[in-house]
Design a protein around this motif. Structure first.
Motif, PDB file in Angstrom:
ATOM      1  N   ILE A  89      -5.977  51.409  11.849  1.00 39.98           N
ATOM      2  CA  ILE A  89      -4.690  51.081  11.234  1.00 39.98           C
ATOM      3  C   ILE A  89      -4.924  50.605   9.802  1.00 39.98           C
ATOM      4  CG2 ILE A  89      -2.694  49.529  11.278  1.00 39.98           C
ATOM      5  CD1 ILE A  89      -2.958  49.490  14.358  1.00 39.98           C
ATOM      6  N   ALA A  90      -4.350  51.352   8.844  1.00 40.24           N
ATOM      7  CA  ALA A  90      -4.405  50.947   7.430  1.00 40.24           C
ATOM      8  C   ALA A  90      -3.331  49.901   7.167  1.00 40.24           C
ATOM      9  CB  ALA A  90      -4.216  52.153   6.512  1.00 40.24           C
ATOM     10  N   ARG A  91      -2.168  50.110   7.794  1.00 39.13           N
ATOM     11  CA  ARG A  91      -1.071  49.148   7.685  1.00 39.13           C
ATOM     12  C   ARG A  91       0.050  49.532   8.622  1.00 39.13           C
ATOM     13  NH1 ARG A  91       1.814  48.309   2.445  1.00 39.13           N
ATOM     14  NH2 ARG A  91       2.971  47.012   3.879  1.00 39.13           N
ATOM     15  N   VAL A  92       0.838  48.531   8.982  1.00 40.21           N
ATOM     16  CA  VAL A  92       2.095  48.781   9.684  1.00 40.21           C
ATOM     17  C   VAL A  92       3.117  49.065   8.589  1.00 40.21           C
ATOM     18  CG1 VAL A  92       3.876  47.831  11.188  1.00 40.21           C
ATOM     19  CG2 VAL A  92       1.468  47.230  11.569  1.00 40.21           C
ATOM     20  N   VAL A  93       3.787  50.197   8.692  1.00 45.07           N
ATOM     21  CA  VAL A  93       4.738  50.609   7.665  1.00 45.07           C
ATOM     22  C   VAL A  93       6.132  50.085   7.987  1.00 45.07           C
ATOM     23  CG1 VAL A  93       5.785  52.585   6.506  1.00 45.07           C
ATOM     24  CG2 VAL A  93       3.364  52.659   7.154  1.00 45.07           C
ATOM     25  N   SER A 116       7.219  40.996  14.695  1.00 48.84           N
ATOM     26  CA  SER A 116       6.626  40.914  13.353  1.00 48.84           C
ATOM     27  C   SER A 116       5.511  39.875  13.295  1.00 48.84           C
ATOM     28  CB  SER A 116       7.707  40.571  12.327  1.00 48.84           C
ATOM     29  OG  SER A 116       8.650  41.615  12.254  1.00 48.84           O
ATOM     30  N   GLU A 117       5.749  38.718  13.915  1.00 50.97           N
ATOM     31  CA  GLU A 117       4.740  37.655  13.888  1.00 50.97           C
ATOM     32  C   GLU A 117       3.499  38.045  14.673  1.00 50.97           C
ATOM     33  OE1 GLU A 117       6.933  34.177  15.131  1.00 50.97           O
ATOM     34  OE2 GLU A 117       8.144  34.211  13.282  1.00 50.97           O
ATOM     35  N   LEU A 118       3.681  38.752  15.798  1.00 50.85           N
ATOM     36  CA  LEU A 118       2.513  39.207  16.548  1.00 50.85           C
ATOM     37  C   LEU A 118       1.694  40.189  15.715  1.00 50.85           C
ATOM     38  CD1 LEU A 118       1.626  39.787  20.034  1.00 50.85           C
ATOM     39  CD2 LEU A 118       1.581  41.857  18.653  1.00 50.85           C
ATOM     40  N   LEU A 119       2.350  41.140  15.079  1.00 47.82           N
ATOM     41  CA  LEU A 119       1.625  42.124  14.264  1.00 47.82           C
ATOM     42  C   LEU A 119       0.898  41.441  13.110  1.00 47.82           C
ATOM     43  CD1 LEU A 119       4.305  44.949  14.311  1.00 47.82           C
ATOM     44  CD2 LEU A 119       2.076  44.967  15.483  1.00 47.82           C
ATOM     45  N   GLY A 120       1.521  40.432  12.497  1.00 51.49           N
ATOM     46  CA  GLY A 120       0.865  39.685  11.430  1.00 51.49           C
ATOM     47  C   GLY A 120      -0.328  38.898  11.936  1.00 51.49           C
ATOM     48  N   ALA A 121      -0.196  38.269  13.107  1.00 49.88           N
ATOM     49  CA  ALA A 121      -1.292  37.486  13.673  1.00 49.88           C
ATOM     50  C   ALA A 121      -2.487  38.368  14.018  1.00 49.88           C
ATOM     51  CB  ALA A 121      -0.818  36.730  14.916  1.00 49.88           C
ATOM     52  N   VAL A 122      -2.205  39.564  14.515  1.00 54.24           N
ATOM     53  CA  VAL A 122      -3.275  40.463  14.950  1.00 54.24           C
ATOM     54  C   VAL A 122      -3.891  41.224  13.776  1.00 54.24           C
ATOM     55  CG1 VAL A 122      -3.755  42.534  16.335  1.00 54.24           C
ATOM     56  CG2 VAL A 122      -2.326  40.693  17.269  1.00 54.24           C
ATOM     57  N   LEU A 123      -3.054  41.676  12.846  1.00 53.75           N
ATOM     58  CA  LEU A 123      -3.515  42.587  11.791  1.00 53.75           C
ATOM     59  C   LEU A 123      -3.603  41.950  10.409  1.00 53.75           C
ATOM     60  CD1 LEU A 123      -1.395  45.628  12.974  1.00 53.75           C
ATOM     61  CD2 LEU A 123      -3.881  45.400  13.176  1.00 53.75           C
ATOM     62  N   VAL A 128       1.927  43.417   7.610  1.00 49.61           N
ATOM     63  CA  VAL A 128       3.151  43.184   6.840  1.00 49.61           C
ATOM     64  C   VAL A 128       3.904  44.516   6.717  1.00 49.61           C
ATOM     65  CG1 VAL A 128       4.086  42.440   4.617  1.00 49.61           C
ATOM     66  CG2 VAL A 128       2.100  41.267   5.604  1.00 49.61           C
ATOM     67  N   HIS A 129       5.215  44.515   6.986  1.00 50.18           N
ATOM     68  CA  HIS A 129       5.944  45.770   7.119  1.00 50.18           C
ATOM     69  C   HIS A 129       7.398  45.633   6.692  1.00 50.18           C
ATOM     70  CE1 HIS A 129       6.136  43.396  10.852  1.00 50.18           C
ATOM     71  NE2 HIS A 129       7.425  43.677  10.786  1.00 50.18           N
ATOM     72  N   ALA A 130       8.025  46.787   6.489  1.00 52.93           N
ATOM     73  CA  ALA A 130       9.484  46.862   6.354  1.00 52.93           C
ATOM     74  C   ALA A 130      10.053  46.799   7.764  1.00 52.93           C
ATOM     75  CB  ALA A 130       9.880  48.169   5.676  1.00 52.93           C
ATOM     76  N   ARG A 131      11.349  46.394   7.882  1.00 54.64           N
ATOM     77  CA  ARG A 131      11.876  46.190   9.223  1.00 54.64           C
ATOM     78  C   ARG A 131      13.388  46.298   9.271  1.00 54.64           C
ATOM     79  NH1 ARG A 131      11.369  40.430  12.055  1.00 54.64           N
ATOM     80  NH2 ARG A 131      13.484  40.195  11.306  1.00 54.64           N
ATOM     81  N   SER A 132      13.885  46.712  10.431  1.00 53.04           N
ATOM     82  CA  SER A 132      15.303  46.629  10.761  1.00 53.04           C
ATOM     83  C   SER A 132      15.424  45.911  12.095  1.00 53.04           C
ATOM     84  CB  SER A 132      15.930  48.024  10.886  1.00 53.04           C
ATOM     85  OG  SER A 132      15.846  48.723   9.671  1.00 53.04           O
ATOM     86  N   ALA A 133      16.446  45.068  12.222  1.00 56.35           N
ATOM     87  CA  ALA A 133      16.750  44.376  13.480  1.00 56.35           C
ATOM     88  C   ALA A 133      18.215  44.658  13.790  1.00 56.35           C
ATOM     89  CB  ALA A 133      16.495  42.882  13.341  1.00 56.35           C
ATOM     90  N   VAL A 134      18.461  45.365  14.887  1.00 53.74           N
ATOM     91  CA  VAL A 134      19.782  45.901  15.172  1.00 53.74           C
ATOM     92  C   VAL A 134      20.295  45.373  16.509  1.00 53.74           C
ATOM     93  CG1 VAL A 134      21.082  48.049  15.482  1.00 53.74           C
ATOM     94  CG2 VAL A 134      19.106  48.003  13.944  1.00 53.74           C
TER      95      VAL A 134
END
Length: 156
Positions: A89-93, A116-123, A128-134
């Motif tokens: 993984i280069a990054r979460v997009v 988001s916090e899990l992905l940041g803690a692990v990676l 760090v990524h763009a995001r939508s919450a619907v």
């Protein structure tokens, strides 16, 4: 256990689960060029939803936030099934989170922070990524939350 990312998961007390089998006609993840796109991941634990219902109704926002983290962990398992190694993984997009919401619930961003916090803690910075919450009326199996992830892979 393979690399750095899975060692970080272990350090956080997390185990990468088996890939959640599809509930319909789709794949858990597909690769196109350097990108892996996951299907929407439910917060399945050992093949079952630990909680069902609407956030802000039967499910608290804090419970849903934990479920969103489980969705992200399931998404990492789906990514690994295609990429072979999470260290690629280069990054979460992008992360897209869906929250089955009671009519007056407006805390979708706080719920999806669990993923988001899990992905940041692990990676780390790669998480760090763009995001939508619907907010949505209902999700498959009456799940409170569903998360999909797009990652870019390091080219080998």
């Amino acid at each position: 256990m393979s690399g750095v990312v899975e060692a970080k998961l272990a350090e956080l007390g997390l185990t990468l689960p088996e890939v959640v089998p599809p509930l319909a006609a789709y794949q858990p993840a597909v690769q196109s060029g350097p990108y892996v796109y996951t299907s929407g991941q439910l917060p399945m634990v050992e093949g079952k939803l630990p909680v069902t219902g609407k956030v802000g109704g039967e499910v608290t926002a804090e419970e849903a936030k934990e479920l969103a983290a489980t969705c992200a962990l399931n998404a990492l398992a789906a990514v690994k099934s295609v990429a072979g190694d999470l260290d690629r993984i280069a990054r979460v997009v992008k992360v897209v989170g869906f929250v089955a919401s009671a009519p007056d619930f407006t805390g979708q961003p706080g719920v999806i922070n669990g993923a988001s916090e899990l992905l940041g803690a692990v990676l780390g910075d790669k998480g760090v990524h763009a995001r939508s919450a619907v907010g949505v009326a209902v999700l498959p199996l009456d799940a409170p939350v569903e998360v999909e992830v797009q990652v870019e892979l390091v080219q080998e």
